[in-house]
Motif scaffolding. Structure first.
Motif, PDB file in Angstrom:
ATOM      1  N   UNK B 179       0.840  -1.200   0.000  1.00 50.11           N
ATOM      2  CA  UNK B 179       0.000   0.000   0.000  1.00 50.11           C
ATOM      3  C   UNK B 179       0.878   1.254   0.000  1.00 50.11           C
ATOM      4  N   UNK B 180       1.921   1.243   0.839  1.00 50.20           N
ATOM      5  CA  UNK B 180       2.810   2.396   0.922  1.00 50.20           C
ATOM      6  C   UNK B 180       3.526   2.664  -0.395  1.00 50.20           C
ATOM      7  N   UNK B 181       4.013   1.591  -1.033  1.00 48.65           N
ATOM      8  CA  UNK B 181       4.774   1.760  -2.280  1.00 48.65           C
ATOM      9  C   UNK B 181       3.867   2.285  -3.392  1.00 48.65           C
ATOM     10  N   UNK B 182       2.638   1.744  -3.472  1.00 47.32           N
ATOM     11  CA  UNK B 182       1.741   2.224  -4.533  1.00 47.32           C
ATOM     12  C   UNK B 182       1.273   3.645  -4.232  1.00 47.32           C
ATOM     13  N   UNK B 183       1.167   3.987  -2.951  1.00 47.57           N
ATOM     14  CA  UNK B 183       0.857   5.371  -2.576  1.00 47.57           C
ATOM     15  C   UNK B 183       1.953   6.310  -3.084  1.00 47.57           C
ATOM     16  N   UNK B 184       3.208   5.879  -2.934  1.00 50.08           N
ATOM     17  CA  UNK B 184       4.330   6.701  -3.398  1.00 50.08           C
ATOM     18  C   UNK B 184       4.301   6.844  -4.923  1.00 50.08           C
ATOM     19  N   UNK B 185       3.912   5.774  -5.610  1.00 53.79           N
ATOM     20  CA  UNK B 185       3.790   5.855  -7.069  1.00 53.79           C
ATOM     21  C   UNK B 185       2.810   6.973  -7.436  1.00 53.79           C
ATOM     22  N   UNK B 186       1.740   7.056  -6.648  1.00 52.69           N
ATOM     23  CA  UNK B 186       0.693   8.037  -6.923  1.00 52.69           C
ATOM     24  C   UNK B 186       1.105   9.449  -6.503  1.00 52.69           C
ATOM     25  N   UNK B 253      -0.372  -5.086 -11.197  1.00 48.94           N
ATOM     26  CA  UNK B 253       0.895  -5.413 -11.855  1.00 48.94           C
ATOM     27  C   UNK B 253       1.056  -4.588 -13.137  1.00 48.94           C
ATOM     28  N   UNK B 254      -0.009  -4.547 -13.943  1.00 50.74           N
ATOM     29  CA  UNK B 254       0.082  -3.845 -15.223  1.00 50.74           C
ATOM     30  C   UNK B 254       0.199  -2.341 -15.018  1.00 50.74           C
ATOM     31  N   UNK B 255      -0.506  -1.851 -14.018  1.00 50.48           N
ATOM     32  CA  UNK B 255      -0.404  -0.417 -13.724  1.00 50.48           C
ATOM     33  C   UNK B 255       1.016  -0.038 -13.323  1.00 50.48           C
ATOM     34  N   UNK B 256       1.642  -0.906 -12.547  1.00 50.25           N
ATOM     35  CA  UNK B 256       3.009  -0.627 -12.101  1.00 50.25           C
ATOM     36  C   UNK B 256       3.988  -0.660 -13.271  1.00 50.25           C
ATOM     37  N   UNK B 257       3.682  -1.518 -14.246  1.00 49.10           N
ATOM     38  CA  UNK B 257       4.598  -1.691 -15.364  1.00 49.10           C
ATOM     39  C   UNK B 257       4.571  -0.509 -16.322  1.00 49.10           C
ATOM     40  N   UNK B 258       3.460   0.234 -16.339  1.00 49.71           N
ATOM     41  CA  UNK B 258       3.338   1.347 -17.281  1.00 49.71           C
ATOM     42  C   UNK B 258       3.624   2.662 -16.568  1.00 49.71           C
ATOM     43  N   UNK B 259       4.655   3.360 -17.024  1.00 46.47           N
ATOM     44  CA  UNK B 259       5.131   4.542 -16.305  1.00 46.47           C
ATOM     45  C   UNK B 259       4.098   5.662 -16.260  1.00 46.47           C
ATOM     46  N   UNK B 260       3.115   5.645 -17.169  1.00 40.39           N
ATOM     47  CA  UNK B 260       2.148   6.740 -17.196  1.00 40.39           C
ATOM     48  C   UNK B 260       0.976   6.504 -16.239  1.00 40.39           C
ATOM     49  N   UNK B 261       0.783   5.258 -15.811  1.00 38.79           N
ATOM     50  CA  UNK B 261      -0.351   4.939 -14.940  1.00 38.79           C
ATOM     51  C   UNK B 261       0.048   5.198 -13.489  1.00 38.79           C
ATOM     52  N   UNK B 262      -0.645   6.148 -12.828  1.00 38.85           N
ATOM     53  CA  UNK B 262      -0.225   6.449 -11.459  1.00 38.85           C
ATOM     54  C   UNK B 262      -1.274   6.076 -10.417  1.00 38.85           C
ATOM     55  N   UNK B 263      -2.540   5.971 -10.822  1.00 40.41           N
ATOM     56  CA  UNK B 263      -3.574   5.727  -9.804  1.00 40.41           C
ATOM     57  C   UNK B 263      -3.887   4.246  -9.609  1.00 40.41           C
ATOM     58  N   UNK B 264      -3.957   3.488 -10.705  1.00 45.56           N
ATOM     59  CA  UNK B 264      -4.528   2.141 -10.596  1.00 45.56           C
ATOM     60  C   UNK B 264      -3.720   1.208  -9.683  1.00 45.56           C
ATOM     61  N   UNK B 265      -2.376   1.338  -9.588  1.00 45.59           N
ATOM     62  CA  UNK B 265      -1.706   0.420  -8.647  1.00 45.59           C
ATOM     63  C   UNK B 265      -2.207   0.582  -7.211  1.00 45.59           C
ATOM     64  N   UNK B 266      -2.345   1.848  -6.770  1.00 46.47           N
ATOM     65  CA  UNK B 266      -2.790   2.063  -5.387  1.00 46.47           C
ATOM     66  C   UNK B 266      -4.214   1.545  -5.194  1.00 46.47           C
ATOM     67  N   UNK B 267      -5.110   1.922  -6.125  1.00 48.61           N
ATOM     68  CA  UNK B 267      -6.501   1.504  -5.938  1.00 48.61           C
ATOM     69  C   UNK B 267      -6.644  -0.011  -6.049  1.00 48.61           C
ATOM     70  N   UNK B 268      -5.814  -0.632  -6.886  1.00 43.56           N
ATOM     71  CA  UNK B 268      -5.868  -2.097  -6.971  1.00 43.56           C
ATOM     72  C   UNK B 268      -5.366  -2.722  -5.673  1.00 43.56           C
ATOM     73  N   UNK B 269      -4.316  -2.127  -5.096  1.00 49.62           N
ATOM     74  CA  UNK B 269      -3.801  -2.659  -3.826  1.00 49.62           C
ATOM     75  C   UNK B 269      -4.855  -2.524  -2.733  1.00 49.62           C
ATOM     76  N   UNK B 270      -5.556  -1.381  -2.734  1.00 53.27           N
ATOM     77  CA  UNK B 270      -6.640  -1.201  -1.765  1.00 53.27           C
ATOM     78  C   UNK B 270      -7.703  -2.268  -1.982  1.00 53.27           C
ATOM     79  N   UNK B 271      -8.037  -2.514  -3.245  1.00 50.47           N
ATOM     80  CA  UNK B 271      -9.047  -3.539  -3.541  1.00 50.47           C
ATOM     81  C   UNK B 271      -8.594  -4.910  -3.038  1.00 50.47           C
ATOM     82  N   UNK B 272      -7.303  -5.222  -3.208  1.00 50.23           N
ATOM     83  CA  UNK B 272      -6.791  -6.497  -2.702  1.00 50.23           C
ATOM     84  C   UNK B 272      -6.990  -6.594  -1.187  1.00 50.23           C
ATOM     85  N   UNK B 273      -6.721  -5.479  -0.497  1.00 48.20           N
ATOM     86  CA  UNK B 273      -6.908  -5.469   0.960  1.00 48.20           C
ATOM     87  C   UNK B 273      -8.368  -5.687   1.324  1.00 48.20           C
ATOM     88  N   UNK B 274      -9.245  -4.988   0.605  1.00 52.03           N
ATOM     89  CA  UNK B 274     -10.664  -5.110   0.934  1.00 52.03           C
ATOM     90  C   UNK B 274     -11.142  -6.537   0.678  1.00 52.03           C
TER      91      UNK B 274
END
Lengths: 468, 341
Positions: B179-186, B253-274
């Motif tokens: 969650x922290x790492x994807x937050x930093x991405x965002x 995973x795909x969001x993290x791989x694409x340098x232009x995508x900044x939101x979906x990794x965090x929201x996907x990680x949140x979804x995994x937690x939920x």
């Protein structure tokens, strides 16, 4: 030592450390809100500089209040689980309302106040400060209601040893609550006023930040001169209320062992708990009766009138109460003297007064701790007065475990909060100088640019020496 | 239990949903700011750490308030469960609270102490790591069962310590770090963002590993939970949970791989937690202290639950409203050159 005593010590320690911070932030948030509103109205920059200066100190104090407060909400369960079962139906909702009406409000808008200087308009800053001040007072409202219910329970019915709510209005506004709330809120505002006054006085002694210092002194003296005497009145009323609902506590406060006639006011004594007499007593005849019953020959129930297992221990209560009242009288003298000097136009030049005021900053904290020691020890041997004995309220936890956690709390709090108070002192010693105006005037378009609250003072501290 | 009808049946259910919501809010919101602390050892540069701290500084306090609501919510609505759980989890609970002291004050102390702030970096990081581990230990310890006699906790101080609770502790640690790492991405840019993406990829693999491990271990260890998930037709009804988990893992995973995508990794990680949280709820319902105290056994007096629910119905929307307002005010990325001039 047994588990009950250890659990009591742990609660006493954690809540005594905790109360220092809210007692300060309740008043400080109101002070900051006032400064920001004054700045909005007058446009005078020194109000703004002062507000930002105290906001940095507020942030450090508030953080310590938060982290020392979270353990309190879990301690009811970890160390006092049987209390939670007996009182959960009644006390629980009040604490729940404290979280809902106060904690979220304070925590959220503190973010705006600390980090929003560059990106929210000034009126929103002032609003955030007002909301935080309201939040801290709401917090006091609910937690004092819960505490007062433990002192003077009402509006409930006991079934199978468990308290069930019957009338929420009677529970919340239980007999001692209005007095306790007024007394504690006034104490909190007095405590902050003293700190503000002391800091102003110390700056004036070295001729630093004169405009800011004069504002702090005027506001501090004004608050003391009004609230000091008011607190005396509130304390008197609170005492009469206690006499009506918890007479054993009053007897212990006055070391009133036996009711043999009109009551003396014991100014000083060494209470002997075994012989149940006062040694080395200095007492004024009839004055106790006059204060407590407002009647020259009034009779006051004594400790001997209560069963042995319903009496609180005297020594701590007796001395703590005297410390609190003594400080209260000192504050009134300080406030009225200051007001007199102000009227004569000598407030900022009377060095003897500045020196005395400069040393007065800890008095409010000491008085608050002494007051709470009085009222909480006075409730013993009950945790819920007349309903649940303290010894029956603890968790089924071994003494060794409680001792270990107590040691951990003492160690961690001792280290962390000493350092925190040292940092606050450091910020105060450097004073309200620096880039308040420049920073806030820079038009930052980027929305996310949190400025850590204390950062400017840090840069300054490396550049310039402290002034006091 | 099933004989209950009307308010005595519904009120505890609603209260459980509300307390569950508070705990979920806490896990997600404080999860990412604890994650920042967990990642601190891997980002040693001061300028990176300043940005990481700045990205959560306006929010951490509000985030942590959900922990207080979770704790007091349990006391308010289920005092009997509160009175058993807190003594049973005494050691990890107190340890977590003390760890939170260190990391909480570090948010302010770090700036005041500069340039002598190294000790507060350690306090922030160690506090976050210990708090995350303890929360996992508490979860695992609670799942493992609690010895109760005559309605009171009757076990020892280390009953919670099992291989399963250790697994939960490590799993939550890695999860919060994701969650922290994807937050930093965002919330950050430049090299910090790129490094956060790389860390998040590794952490995502770790999180999926722990999800699989817990999902296999739990039904094997607890027959009751195995029966709930792997009996027909439950398997059909519950299949969306693992399927959605797989979907969001791929999205992250795909969001993290694409340098232009900044939101979906965090929201996907949140979804995994939920989703993991929903899985947990499915496993333990209707127990608050599995397998002995159900939400109906532990419920507070109906009038207490009603009194609090009315307040929550009015106040929680306000709280959510101004929480959104603060997140909106401090939206966007934190920049490296901001703060110090």
């Amino acid at each position: 030592m047994n588990a009950v005593l250890l659990a009591r010590l742990q609660f006493a320690f954690t809540i005594s450390v905790h109360i220092i911070f809210p007692a300060f932030t309740i008043g400080l948030s109101a002070f900051i809100a006032t400064l920001l509103i004054l700045w909005q109205r007058t446009g005078r920059e020194h109000f703004h500089r002062l507000a930002r200066f105290w906001t940095k100190i507020f942030a450090v104090s508030f953080a310590m209040g938060v982290v020392s407060g979270i353990p309190m909400s879990y301690e009811f369960g970890s160390n006092w689980s049987r209390f939670s079962e007996v009182a959960g139906n009644v006390v629980g909702p009040m604490i729940g309302y404290e979280v809902l009406t106060a904690f979220f409000l304070e925590a959220t808008f503190l973010g705006v106040l600390l980090f929003g200087w560059a990106r929210t308009p000034p009126w929103l800053q002032a609003t955030a400060a007002v909301l935080i001040a309201v939040g801290t007072a709401m917090s006091a409202f609910w937690i004092l209601s819960a505490n007062s219910w433990m002192q003077t329970p009402a509006g409930h019915v006991m079934r199978g040893g468990i308290a069930y709510p019957v009338d929420w209005f009677a529970i919340i506004f239980n007999p001692s609550f209005p007095y306790r709330l007024a007394h504690m809120l006034t104490a909190a505002y007095l405590t902050t006023s003293l700190v503000v006054l002391a800091v102003g006085a110390r700056y004036l002694l070295v001729q630093a930040f004169k405009e800011e210092a004069r504002t702090m002194m005027r506001m501090g003296v004004g608050m003391l001169a009004v609230l000091g005497p008011l607190q005396l009145l509130l304390g008197d009323q609170h005492g009469l209320n206690t006499l009506a609902h918890q007479p054993a506590k009053i007897a212990a406060m006055e070391a009133h062992w036996r009711d043999t006639g009109p009551m003396d006011l014991v100014l000083f004594a060494l209470p002997d708990e075994h012989a149940k007499v006062n040694r080395a007593a200095i007492a004024i005849p009839h004055l106790g009766s006059l204060i407590l019953t407002h009647d020259w020959n009034g009779r006051v129930p004594a400790l001997a009138d209560f069963a042995a297992n319903a009496q609180p221990r005297v020594t701590i209560i007796f001395f703590a109460f005297r410390i609190m009242v003594g400080i209260g009288l000192l504050l009134i003298a300080l406030g009225l003297t200051g007001a007199l000097l102000w009227w004569r136009g000598r407030l900022f030049t009377s060095r003897w007064y500045l020196r005395a005021a400069g040393w007065a900053w800890p008095l409010g904290f000491i008085a608050i701790l002494a007051g709470w020691l009085t009222t909480e020890n006075g409730r013993q041997p009950y945790v819920i007065y007349g309903i649940l004995r303290t010894q029956d309220a603890t968790s089924p936890i071994a003494a060794g475990t409680v001792a270990a956690s107590l040691a951990a709390f003492v160690l961690v709090y001792g280290v962390v909060f000493s350092i925190g108070i040292y940092y606050m002192r450091k910020m105060i010693r450097h004073g309200p100088r620096g880039a308040a105006i420049a920073t806030s005037a820079v038009p930052h378009a980027l929305p996310n640019q949190p400025l850590a609250s204390a950062r400017e003072s840090t840069r300054e501290s490396r550049a310039e020496p402290p002034v006091i | 239990m099933t004989a209950l009808t009307g308010a005595p049946y519904w009120l505890p259910l609603i209260c459980a949903a509300v307390v569950g919501f508070a705990v979920a809010m806490y896990i997600v919101l404080d999860g990412f700011d604890l994650g920042i602390g967990i990642l601190f050892p891997f980002f040693p540069r001061e300028i990176d750490r300043d940005q990481m701290m700045n990205s959560v500084a306006p929010f951490w306090d509000g985030n942590e308030t959900w922990l207080i609501l979770g704790g007091t919510g349990l006391l308010v609505t289920f005092p009997h469960a509160y009175a058993v759980i807190m003594p049973a989890l005494y050691v990890p609970l107190i340890t977590m609270l003390l760890a939170l002291v260190f990391r909480g004050v570090a948010f302010e102390f770090r700036w005041v102490a500069k340039p002598h702030h190294a000790k507060w970096d350690i306090a922030f990081s160690a506090g976050s790591i210990v708090a995350a581990l303890c929360q996992g230990f508490m979860l695992g310890g609670l799942m493992g069962g609690t010895r109760i006699e005559q309605g009171h906790f009757a076990g020892g101080p280390f009953d919670w310590l099992t291989p399963f609770s250790l697994l939960c502790g490590l799993g939550l640690l890695v999860g919060y770090a994701l969650l922290g790492a994807t937050w930093l991405v965002m919330k950050t840019a430049g090299t910090l963002e790129r490094r956060a993406r790389r860390s998040a990829h590794l952490l995502l693999i770790g999180v999926l590993g722990f999800i699989v491990l817990v999902s296999v271990w739990t039904p094997l260890e607890f027959a009751r939970i195995g029966a709930r998930w792997f009996s027909w037709p439950n398997m059909l009804y519950l299949s969306p949970v693992p399927l959605a988990t797989a979907f969001f893992a791929v999205a992250c995973w795909r969001g993290l791989a694409s340098a232009r995508v900044i939101f979906s990794p965090f929201y996907s990680a949140v979804a995994l937690f939920i989703l993991a949280y929903i899985g947990l709820v499915i496993s333990v319902m209707p127990y608050l202290v599995p397998p002995s105290i159900s939400i109906w056994d532990a419920a507070a007096a109906p009038s207490s639950q009603r009194f609090v629910l009315v307040g929550m119905a009015i106040l929680v929307p306000f709280i959510l409203g101004y929480t959104v307002f603060v997140y909106y005010t401090f939206r966007g990325k934190v920049r490296a050159d901001e703060g110090y001039h």
